[in-house]
Design an enzyme around this catalytic site. Sequence first.
Site, short mmCIF file in Angstrom:
data_model
loop_
_atom_site.label_atom_id
_atom_site.label_comp_id
_atom_site.label_asym_id
_atom_site.label_seq_id
_atom_site.Cartn_x
_atom_site.Cartn_y
_atom_site.Cartn_z
N ARG A 260 80.53 -73.94 63.41
CA ARG A 260 81.23 -74.93 64.23
C ARG A 260 82.70 -75.01 63.85
O ARG A 260 83.04 -75.04 62.67
CB ARG A 260 80.56 -76.30 64.07
CG ARG A 260 79.09 -76.18 64.45
CD ARG A 260 78.41 -77.47 64.67
NE ARG A 260 77.03 -77.20 65.07
CZ ARG A 260 76.09 -78.12 65.25
NH1 ARG A 260 76.39 -79.39 65.07
NH2 ARG A 260 74.89 -77.77 65.62
N ARG A 275 80.68 -82.19 56.72
CA ARG A 275 81.13 -81.58 57.98
C ARG A 275 81.75 -80.24 57.63
O ARG A 275 82.87 -80.17 57.11
CB ARG A 275 82.15 -82.51 58.64
CG ARG A 275 82.51 -82.16 60.07
CD ARG A 275 83.43 -83.21 60.65
NE ARG A 275 82.72 -84.48 60.86
CZ ARG A 275 82.02 -84.77 61.94
NH1 ARG A 275 81.96 -83.90 62.94
NH2 ARG A 275 81.41 -85.92 62.06
N GLU A 347 74.06 -88.72 60.49
CA GLU A 347 73.12 -87.99 61.34
C GLU A 347 72.50 -86.81 60.60
O GLU A 347 73.20 -85.93 60.12
CB GLU A 347 73.84 -87.50 62.60
CG GLU A 347 72.93 -86.69 63.52
CD GLU A 347 73.69 -86.04 64.68
OE1 GLU A 347 74.60 -86.69 65.23
OE2 GLU A 347 73.38 -84.89 65.01
N SER A 350 68.69 -84.45 65.34
CA SER A 350 69.05 -84.79 66.70
C SER A 350 68.08 -84.06 67.60
O SER A 350 67.92 -82.84 67.48
CB SER A 350 70.47 -84.34 66.97
OG SER A 350 70.84 -84.67 68.28
N ARG A 386 73.13 -80.15 55.53
CA ARG A 386 73.64 -81.50 55.37
C ARG A 386 72.61 -82.44 54.71
O ARG A 386 73.00 -83.42 54.07
CB ARG A 386 74.04 -82.06 56.74
CG ARG A 386 74.65 -83.44 56.65
CD ARG A 386 74.87 -84.04 58.02
NE ARG A 386 76.21 -83.79 58.52
CZ ARG A 386 76.66 -84.26 59.68
NH1 ARG A 386 75.87 -84.99 60.44
NH2 ARG A 386 77.89 -84.01 60.08
#
Length: 422
Positions: A260, A275, A347, A350, A386
Amino acid sequence: MIDLRLLRDNPDAVRASQQARGDDPALVDAVLDADARRRSSLTDFESLRAEQKALGKKVAKAAGEEKAELLAHTKQLAERVKARQADANDAEREVDELLYRLPNVVEGAPPGGEDDYLVLRHEGRIRDFAAEGFTPRDHLDLGEGLGAIDTARGAKVSGSRFYFLTGVGARLELALLNAAMDQAVAEGFTPMITPTLVKPETMRGTGFLGAHADEIYRLEKDDLYLVGTSEVALAGYHADEILDLADGPRRYAGWSACYRREAGSHGKDVRGIIRVHQFHKVEMFSYCAVEDAAAEHERLLAWEEAMLRKVELPYRVIDTAAGDLGTSAARKFDCEAWLPTQDRYLELTSTSNCTTYQARRLGVRERTETGTRPVATLNGTLGTTRWIVAILENHQQPDGSVRVPEGLRPYLGGLEVLEPVA
RNA sequence: GGAGACGUCGCAUAGUCUGGUCUAGUGCGCCACCCUGCUAAGGUGGUAACGGGGCAACCCGUUCGCGGGUUCAAAUCCCGCCGUCUCCGCCA
């Protein structure tokens, strides 16, 4: 891409969905206009083409003067056919372009933007570090102490938002992802290791090249994209196929690196590995009949929660607001773990119900008694790099060691505590 | 990277040289029905997707790997691309 027929028959539903997302409802009317133009120009072209084909047959049989006469007529007809065909193609392209910009129709998500999510419930117990008599350290402190995370060298080698997982950190990630894979396999998923470079049509088909295209790495020389999740490859896996879903959903568990760009998140979560540009993930992906999609969504959520229980994390479940849904999603549930050093939730999973949106673009259909129709696709997270952040912080002990949750011990050779290195 | 062969309806294959009769044939598989007192075999018919029109039966169009081109007309001729296989070179 949504169903053009739905758009024609019930444009108000689509307008309402646009409104709930905070998007422009006028796009609906633009598509409808373009579609009307497309259909009328298509009719023009098709009747001319039929005429041309009929004449062509006469030409084949005719001879001499009759043939010469027919040829003269058919020659100028060919010109008109070509022109009408170009019109029809233009009109079709216009519809496609507009239709591709229309996100999925929201199904049950609360209206509003990023902060308008609904908290469905809280699970697990949040530790009271004050009562335990020490201040919790953040995951990077802990990770460095354990010899598990090295962001300094990550930055040296690759730049900011890159990292090395070292020693027990590398083992911890493998343990987590293997536990996730094992759970998925036990539930009947087919384990998959997927390509992480995909063609433009695959990326476009999954809906990632719309509003969030900036998030995606592109290899210009090769015209390939780096995936941000194995969902992309798994959605493309059955592209242009007709599936038999009579025996229930087809479920895949994808293991892959994820990339990402994190464009537009400068200054956000810059510390540690919250992140990052590259991480690993085990992703559930399901192809199922539209009628089953909502129930399948609940199942994916339940499997995510089973994994969170395995690693003994306190978390909450939120129903994401319409404006925060991805292009493809009709509804999305996130599980967010408690992050003690930041007094907030992070988070970790998801799960999205994309209904027929991706399948329509990718041409994934199922055979039914009356013909074929697009399937529904869903995805959900079973584990990512994460998670290590939450595991370290929530299971830390005053001396900087970290208790290994029981569900991961079998994957770490029975290790019960991660000890700081000297 | 170089040379060659190939890509057709679920699978297998015909058709491509010599453009029109291809509305893409045949076999296998599948479905329905028939026959056979069971089994095996046999017979008849059906069997792609997508789009447009119609209440419907049905009609029309698109698709022979993909994209262009030639032509009144392309599965068939030309160009480009992609994929598969074989051989050669190079390299983990």
